[in-house]
Design an enzyme around this catalytic site. Structure first.
Site, short mmCIF file in Angstrom:
data_model
loop_
_atom_site.label_atom_id
_atom_site.label_comp_id
_atom_site.label_asym_id
_atom_site.label_seq_id
_atom_site.Cartn_x
_atom_site.Cartn_y
_atom_site.Cartn_z
CD GLU A 1 7.64 -5.38 -5.13
OE1 GLU A 1 7.73 -4.36 -4.41
OE2 GLU A 1 7.58 -5.32 -6.37
CB THR B 1 14.26 -6.27 -0.61
OG1 THR B 1 13.71 -5.37 -1.57
CG2 THR B 1 14.43 -7.63 -1.23
CG ASP B 2 10.59 -1.80 1.83
OD1 ASP B 2 10.17 -2.92 2.20
OD2 ASP B 2 9.84 -0.80 1.64
CB SER C 1 -10.21 14.79 -1.07
OG SER C 1 -10.45 13.95 -2.17
N GLY D 1 -1.94 -0.12 -5.19
CA GLY D 1 -0.54 -0.45 -4.97
C GLY D 1 0.42 0.50 -5.67
CG LEU D 2 -0.05 2.19 -9.05
CD1 LEU D 2 -0.73 2.83 -10.26
CD2 LEU D 2 1.24 1.48 -9.49
CB SER D 3 2.96 4.62 -3.39
OG SER D 3 3.58 3.38 -3.19
CG ASP E 1 5.49 2.30 -0.88
OD1 ASP E 1 6.27 1.62 -1.57
OD2 ASP E 1 4.52 1.80 -0.28
CE1 TYR F 1 4.62 -4.82 3.02
CE2 TYR F 1 4.72 -4.23 5.34
CZ TYR F 1 5.19 -4.10 4.05
OH TYR F 1 6.25 -3.25 3.81
C1 GLA Z 1 4.37 -1.96 0.18
C2 GLA Z 1 5.14 -1.29 1.31
C3 GLA Z 1 6.62 -1.12 0.91
C4 GLA Z 1 7.22 -2.44 0.43
C5 GLA Z 1 6.32 -3.10 -0.61
C6 GLA Z 1 6.78 -4.48 -1.00
O1 GLA Z 1 4.33 -1.12 -0.93
O2 GLA Z 1 4.58 -0.04 1.62
O3 GLA Z 1 7.34 -0.59 2.01
O4 GLA Z 1 7.48 -3.30 1.50
O5 GLA Z 1 4.97 -3.20 -0.15
O6 GLA Z 1 7.98 -4.42 -1.69
#
Ligand code: GLA
Length: 402
Positions: free
Chosen positions: A47, A49-50, A81, A139-141, A187, A236
């Site tokens: 987490e 780390t990207d 939508s 937080g599930l993108s 993501d 962030y």
């Molecule tokens: C969000 C960001 C990702 C990543 C995570 C934390 O999801 O979009 O790029 O940095 O937080 O791991």
């Protein structure tokens, strides 16, 4: 990998076929409609780390954005939508981060169009309808999934398509520059490259991945805290700057350090006293989290459940105490989960400050986890939780169901 390959809807197809039919009816196309899908993701470990050029281990999950559309000759996109009703549109003419208007969900589609064109890829306009069963803001993108679905709808058939990692980098650039969210690549990469039944070990320095099989006998369970992620964007960005400062200070003494990926525990140790205390803690999290990703991949391969549990616990504690991106709700959710027999490991997942936890659970214990969360979480926090048992699926691509 589904890159470029049609999804097989002939097997577990009932729900999918009904979903496709409903979207087609809603689109009411004059000719044959096309369909694309893109999954959300859950991160097992690795987490924050990207953006430090490190390692992550997400899986694409069976919570997806779907789009039905018909291409047209106009240089514009009009998309409705199912959740929000009114169609929104944007034109390719003059499309640029500078001219973006009020914030709207369609910005993620426009961002992808802008970034694809800026990368030299041809794009086409379309009229479409989309729906999503990825909970928004959890937080599930859901945004990355919308971007990756758009990247398929916008692509001109027959034009060469970059591989999943490159396409993810293009979409990430759109989100960074056009939408103005400074996210890393995880993501979009997970949504683009997902492999059914596998997590993805992504090296965010070189944007390449290996699929790591999920062990037979374990389920992935996502628990949504229902808490708002208000602080997320500013916090962030602060974390990103703190990491950058750490790199700058360490690099003054350690030639060749370009990112925290280049720093190991020994190097960090000998430079700790030169770092501001907060920066030192942020760096400690990243350096150890990168190591935990590799340890998790080994533990998944050997089926070492105790080790997996310890790695998840260490990651959560580090995100709570060193990186300071957990929340009382996420901590409460993890505490409830780890007390349930059959739960192998549990931790916060994604950026933090709310959102979801991810748990690895022995088959047969999923309902016990759900029951424990439903019985205890609301009493502890006053918030309504949701529990999803998810499966790792293939990445984004066209659906051919006719
Ligand atoms: C969000 C960001 C990702 C990543 C995570 C934390 O999801 O979009 O790029 O940095 O937080 O791991």
């Amino acid at each position: 990998m589904s890159d470029g390959h049609p999804q097989d809807l002939s097997v577990e197809a009932q729900g999918a076929a009904a979903r496709a039919a409903a979207l087609r009816t809603r689109l009411n196309a004059s000719g044959p409609a096309q369909l694309v899908r893109a999954p959300g993701r859950v991160n097992l470990i690795g987490e924050h780390t990207d953006y430090n050029e490190g390692l992550v281990l997400p899986a694409a999950i069976d919570r997806e954005v779907w789009m039905a559309f018909e291409p047209w000759d106009r240089p514009e996109v009009e998309l409705t939508s199912v959740d929000f009703g009114e169609p929104l549109s944007f034109s390719f003419e003059g499309l640029s981060p500078e001219t973006r208007g009020a914030k709207r969900w369609i910005d993620y589609v426009a961002a992808t169009a802008w970034a694809m064109r800026d990368a030299g890829l041809p794009i086409r306009g379309f009229r479409g309808v989309m729906d999503s069963n990825i909970p928004i803001g959890s937080g599930l993108s859901s945004s990355a999934a919308l971007e990756m679905a758009s990247s398929w709808a916008l692509a001109v058939p027959g034009a060469p398509r970059p591989d999943a990692g490159k396409m993810a980098a293009i979409a990430q650039r759109g989100e960074n520059k056009y939408v103005g969210v400074n996210c890393g690549i995880m993501d979009q990469f997970a949504s683009a490259a997902g492999v059914a039944g596998h997590a993805l070990l992504i090296d965010c320095r070189v944007n390449q991945f290996k699929a790591a099989p999920m062990p037979a006998g374990l389920s992935l369970v996502v628990c949504e805290t229902g808490s708002l992620r208000k602080l997320e964007a500013s916090a962030y960005n602060t974390r990103r700057s703190e990491c950058e400062l750490g790199v700058k200070l360490i690099a003054e003494r350690e030639p060749g350090v370009k990112a925290l990926r280049d720093v190991d525990e020994a190097m960090l140790e000998r430079n700790l006293s030169r770092l501001p205390e907060v920066v030192a803690r942020r760096c400690e999290h990243i350096v150890r989290e990168d190591a935990r990703v590799m340890e998790t991949v080994s533990a998944l391969a050997s089926g070492d459940l105790d080790e997996l549990g310890q790695l998840f616990a260490a990651s959560h504690a580090s995100l709570r105490d060193l990186y300071e991106v957990s929340s009382p709700e996420l901590d409460a959710m993890v505490e409830i989960a780890v007390a349930v027999p059959g739960v192998v490991g549990s931790r916060m997942t994604g950026a933090g400050f709310g959102g979801c936890t991810v748990s690895l659970v022995k088959h047969g214990s999923e309902e016990a986890l759900r029951d424990a969360v439903l019985a205890q979480y609301q009493k502890k926090t006053g918030l309504q939780p949701r529990v999803y048992i998810v499966a790792a699926v293939d990445g984004a691509g066209p659906i051919h169901d006719q």
